[in-house]
Structure formats: C-alpha cells, structure tokens
Design an enzyme around this catalytic site. Sequence first.
Site, PDB file in Angstrom:
ATOM      1  CG  ASP A 167      27.826  -9.063  23.067  1.00  0.00           C
ATOM      2  OD1 ASP A 167      28.208  -8.002  23.562  1.00  0.00           O
ATOM      3  OD2 ASP A 167      26.851  -9.718  23.504  1.00  0.00           O
TER       4      ASP A 167
HETATM    5  C1  GLC Z   1      24.725  -8.231  25.714  1.00  0.00           C
HETATM    6  C2  GLC Z   1      25.999  -7.646  26.266  1.00  0.00           C
HETATM    7  C3  GLC Z   1      26.915  -8.650  26.898  1.00  0.00           C
HETATM    8  C4  GLC Z   1      26.086  -9.698  27.628  1.00  0.00           C
HETATM    9  C5  GLC Z   1      25.302 -10.464  26.571  1.00  0.00           C
HETATM   10  C6  GLC Z   1      24.425 -11.568  27.189  1.00  0.00           C
HETATM   11  O1  GLC Z   1      24.507  -7.828  24.398  1.00  0.00           O
HETATM   12  O2  GLC Z   1      26.752  -6.830  25.379  1.00  0.00           O
HETATM   13  O3  GLC Z   1      27.776  -7.955  27.800  1.00  0.00           O
HETATM   14  O4  GLC Z   1      26.948 -10.573  28.337  1.00  0.00           O
HETATM   15  O5  GLC Z   1      24.483  -9.612  25.791  1.00  0.00           O
HETATM   16  O6  GLC Z   1      23.439 -10.998  27.978  1.00  0.00           O
END
Ligand code: GLC
Length: 753
Positions: free
Chosen positions: A235
């Site tokens: 993430d």
């Molecule tokens: C965020 C979320 C994740 C998402 C990513 C990209 O922090 O936790 O679910 O896909 O960033 O936006």
Amino acid sequence: MKTIDCHEVAKEIVAKMSVAQKAKLLSQVVWETTDVHQIHPELEKFLLADGPAGIRRLKEYFDEDIYNTKPSTCYPSPSTYASSWNRELLYELGAHIGIEARQEDVDTMLAPAVNIKRSPLGGRNFEYYSEDPFVTSELATEFILGMQEEGVGACLKHFAVNNQETRRMNINVRVDEEALQEVYLSAFEKPVKVGKPKMVMTAYNKVNGEFCASNEHLLSTLRNEWNYQGVVVTDCFAAHDLGKGIEYGLTLQMPGETGPKITGRIEELLLNHELTEDELDQAVIKNITFALEAMKERAAHDPQQKTYDREEHHRFAQQVAEESIVLLKNEGVLPLLETEKLLVVGKLAKTPRFQGGGSSHVNPYNLEIPIDEIQKQNTTVDYLQGYQLDGTEDPSLFDAVLSCAAEYEKVVVYAGLPDLIESEGYDRKTIQLPTVQNKLIQELTKIHKQVIVVLANGSVVEMPWKENVQAILEGYLGGEASGTAQANILFGKVNPSGKLAETFPIHLEDNPSYLYFPGNEDEVSYGEGEFVGYKHYEALGKAVLFPFGHGLSYTIFEYANIHIQADARNQTVVLNVKNTGNRSGKEVVQVYVQKQSVDQSICPKKLVGFEKITLDVHEDKTVAIELDPRTFMNYSVANGQWEISNGEYKIFVGSSVADIRDTQTIKIENQPILIHEDSTIGDMIKVQGMYEKLESAFRKHPASLKFLELTKDEDPLKALSMGSLMTLNTLKRVDETLNDVDILSIIAKINNN
Ligand code: GLC
C-alpha cells in the site's frame, strides 16, 4: 506481444538488465514516469486505479486532487453488494467495472478489498464485504473472475488483518494463529487460489510484530502455501523493509522511491548481503511479466470495443442495489401503494449518501435523487427536510413534520450517516445516527403508526426506535442508482432479497471487539480470537438488533426435506424450498456448522455454504449445497496446517444464522490425525485404534505404557490429568528408555500408516 510466454520473455529481459535498471522496476512511480521502452521495446507503463465501487481515474497521471476524477459509474459499496449474497451478480459487477476500466486504459483495478469487519467502528467497513470470511471469499472470487475475464487485472487487498483505520500505517495487530488462519487469512485464500488476481496488495499494519509488506509468515503463506505467482504490491509508502519484503515475496512498491533513490537502496542491500541478485531478479521478473501480460490484454481488446453503454451500466448499478438492499422489518406497511398519500421526510432524500470516503470515491456519472424517483411512482407525495444533515438542532424543521404528519397515510423517513463520518483514514467513534434524526423518528412514531425508515449507512448503526417504526429498509450506500432501486422496492416493483453480511448489535458494547478496539499507540490485541461477529453472539446466545444473514421478502419461503447426502468424496446438504406467498422472490439458503465440543470449549458456529435461488409463486425447488472438506477441518497450530478434525458436527440450515429451519448431524470419525511430539495422549486416543497403536509402540517403554494405561484409571485425576495430558515429549522425561530417536520413529510409524 507474440503468443510466447510472458514469463519467459520477462526472464530474457531481466537477464540483460543492470542492477540499476532492475532496481527501478521495483517502484511503481518509476514505471509511470520513465520510458520503460528503453528496457524493452514491448514494455509499456501500466496504469493502476481504484476501487471497489467503480473507477477513480484521475484526469491526469499525478493529479493531487484525489476526487478530481473522470465520471464513471458509481456502483453500490462493497458492504451493499455483499448483502446480495449473489455470486453471479458479483461476477457481472467485476465484468462491468472491468469493461469501464478497459475504456480508461486501466490495466489493474485496486479491488476487491476483503478485510473482515471486526468492529462496527471500522472506518472502511463500507468498503469491505462482511464479518465472515466465507461469504467474503465466495463473492470476492467471483468479482475477480468477472473483472479479469474482461482483460483487466484485479488487485486483492489489503493483505492482511487490516481491520481498523486508527493508526493503520503503524499499528501492530496481535492475533492468535488460529484466528489469523480461520478468520482473517481464509477471507483471502479462495480469491487468491481460484480468482488468481494479477496483484495482491499488502496492508499497512504490522501483524504480530512485522509489517505486512515484509512479514515472512504472511508472505510465505501467500507464496508457498497458496502458490501465488503474481505481483505483490505495497500500500502507499509501506515498504518499511524492502530487502526482507523482496526476500519473502514482495515485488513492487506503491508509489515507491524515484530512480536514483531506489537504485541506491537496492545496491546497498546487495552490498550488505541483505538481498541476493536472484531475489531481486525474481521480483523484477514478476513485475515485467505482469506488464507484458497487461500489454497483451490491451492489444487483445480492440480500441473500437472499448466503448460501453453508460446507460446500461447505470441500470446495472440499479440492479446491484435492488439485489442488495435488505428489508429488515415490515409490519404490513410495505410495499407502498402508488395512490397512497405519502410524506417523505429527510434531507438524505434530496442529497443522497451513496458512497464512502477515501480512495474508493467515484465521481458518479448519473446520480439519482431519491425523492424524484419516489415522485415518479406516486404523485401524491410531499417532502419535508425534517433535519439538518450536519446534526444541528432546527426546531422549525421538526415542527413542520410533526404538525402535518397525521394528514398522511404513511411517512417514509430517509435517515443515515452524513458524508465524512465513514471513510478511509479514520474510524467512527460511535454507531449512533445523528441525534436529531433519532429524535425526529421517535417523535414521529408517537403520533403516527405507519412509519417506514430507509437507511443510508456504510456499516451498522444502532436503532433506538426499531420497535416503534413499522418498517426498516437498509439501503446501505447504494451507488448512483440507489434512488430508483429503493423506490422500486418501496413500491413493490422489486421484491427485496438482500441479507445482512454483518450483525447489527443492539449496542456497540455488545460487539466482541469492543474492549480491545482500537488498541493503544502501538498495538491492538484481537482478544476475541475467532469469535468475530455472529460467532460471538451465537456462542453466548446474546440478543442482537438484526442477525447475520437476516433479510425479509414480500413473499414466504418454506423449507422441507432437509437431509445430508454423503458419498466417498463429500457431504451435500439437500432440501426443498417452496414459495408459498403471492409473488415471486429470491431466497438465500444458508448452511452453518458447529463442531460439538467434547469438553468445556466452545467451537464457533461457521457459515459453510449458501445458495441464492429465485422462486415463482408456488414454485418448489430442490437445493443442493456441497460442503467443502474444509467444513470439517480446523487449523492445527502445532502442525501448521489445516487438518480433518474428528468429531460430531451440527449442521444448521436456514434463512439467517438465527432463523434455522432444521438441523442435521454429521459424524467425522477415524480420520487419521497427524501426531507430533506435543500431541497429548488424550487427544491421540480419541481416534479409534490409536490406543492399540500406542500400546504397541510402548512395548519397549514400560514407564510410558503405564501412563497410557492410566488413561483408563477410575480416578479421573489419574485418567484425565496424569494419563491424558502426557505427550511424547514429556514421556521422555519420565521414561529412561524413551529418547528422541524413539519418538521420531513412533511418530513416523503412526503417521505413515
Ligand atoms: C490507499 C488505500 C488503498 C488504495 C491506495 C491507492 O492508501 O489504503 O486501498 O488502493 O491507497 O489509492
């Protein structure tokens, strides 16, 4: 891309790359900002986009305004569509989002998110499916299959145990191995093994001391136990230990460092022998394979085919909402008549709440207004605001409603949680609706006896007025077409068939995670173990507001002839379901299992099967639900694997976890168990024939034999404690003749025959 295997091409490409070039391809931001053609002419940058309820496609590659996105179909939230319990629908939903992603040149959607709804306060509960891993895994698998059938990758997230937003980037989750395997990881297993998503995204948090992105236990489960071969991406900004992460199976950082920085970091890791070049190669090969396969999919989907019928997708979003809305209560006031004099109350009927906040946010293509859709079906409808959405008291709004409500045959109150209460990044502090809304509903019910509440919320809410209203429709966050969907159900054009995929407790403090959530600055302990959600309430026989699996229909379904069909391979629950009402409808038949304990321990009741069926008036269908072998297994922490567990199992068949129509019993006996040096004699001799095997094995070890014989002593202290609790490991400390070699030989002999 020629038809030769992308993996082989990737290996050839990597073989010619420098360390610096390889290092850069570990970072998503580099893929997006550098000309990867320089590495190989057929390499192109790939595009990832959120999310689980539709496409959040930034207008520009790096547009910082995360909500400044291109309009796309805003489907219901995952907490809504999980309430459909409809595998085929989820497949179609994945396909619809995939078709739209193809149009936007998105190669992989960062969805589905399958974290378990452990606490009702979880800020992203609207974005997750359920408190239960079985319904989660069944539906998420279909979503992935449908999307990838359209040539767009899915990214299963957030792996794993990411069940709160509070301190999500740093919190350490303390969870016992049995709960980790039986609840939190099992939600991911079938989506990985059967869905085969192009990507898996690791979660921000730590699990038992290690960040997910470099957690050996989690990544080894994913890579070695489940044999996952795709890209494992962090993430955002979560690659705390890139070297260990790559060693255990991580391959991509999102967004990751820029070129020079990531190169320097990898060169240092190689220099310090914290990373081998082969580990680096394996990660980069997976990333390049992913990119080459994405290019193949792009080429295979002719640009002319990229267009899609936006109106059809909007109507499909409506269908998803109609299949998912849950009729919680109905004392004969629904469906509404098109001629009834109705009063519709509530700001949410004019400014609908239809999605959650954060990365899943979609800019809807065509947002319907609930009151408009109601008035299309009934011209004698008046509207009053009733309350301020921000929760401020406004007596004039109250009085306007209370002063005229009696003039109407029925009053429909649109209530729910305002925007920004449920979002990624923070948890809720309460599960109560705004006080002004509760107060208005309570006051209304004192003067009107035909009050219907339509709810818009991403996760559970308390309902202090539940007994005093005549109907409750849980609309969840129904997406851009929820206005029509709710109106169709209110007026009976659609028969509701949604079922709760989470328990609604009477009070927040009834929830099993209440005493532990959200932990302290560093750590949160999952003290409730595997007793998450309904498993807790059922084990304690605790009353709830609405049980897991609950949902009413406008017709009646009768269950009959419930029985078990067993063959050499598996067990199948077979029954008849008949629609004895006066309209067609859909029913979700549910099957739960609870192992009957032979001591004081309580085994949780678990959902192990479900089937959604459509029945016309008086139609009678035979339903067969095959039980996966995992139904009769539990995770052996000692052996580190799932094992058949001998014993008696109670099978519950019904329309919710609390509305059980019949039970059956299945005995699993004499399945061989794998013993180990810490297996107790008491556990081993539960299996028929094992006593004799141990008796034979202890022929040369009289002291051990004596402890075995103690298990038959009349004195329970001797039998249950001194005899049964001994293990092979403890016996060698009381039996001079027994050593480690003997023990290994005894284990091998017993396990191998
Ligand atoms: C965020 C979320 C994740 C998402 C990513 C990209 O922090 O936790 O679910 O896909 O960033 O936006």
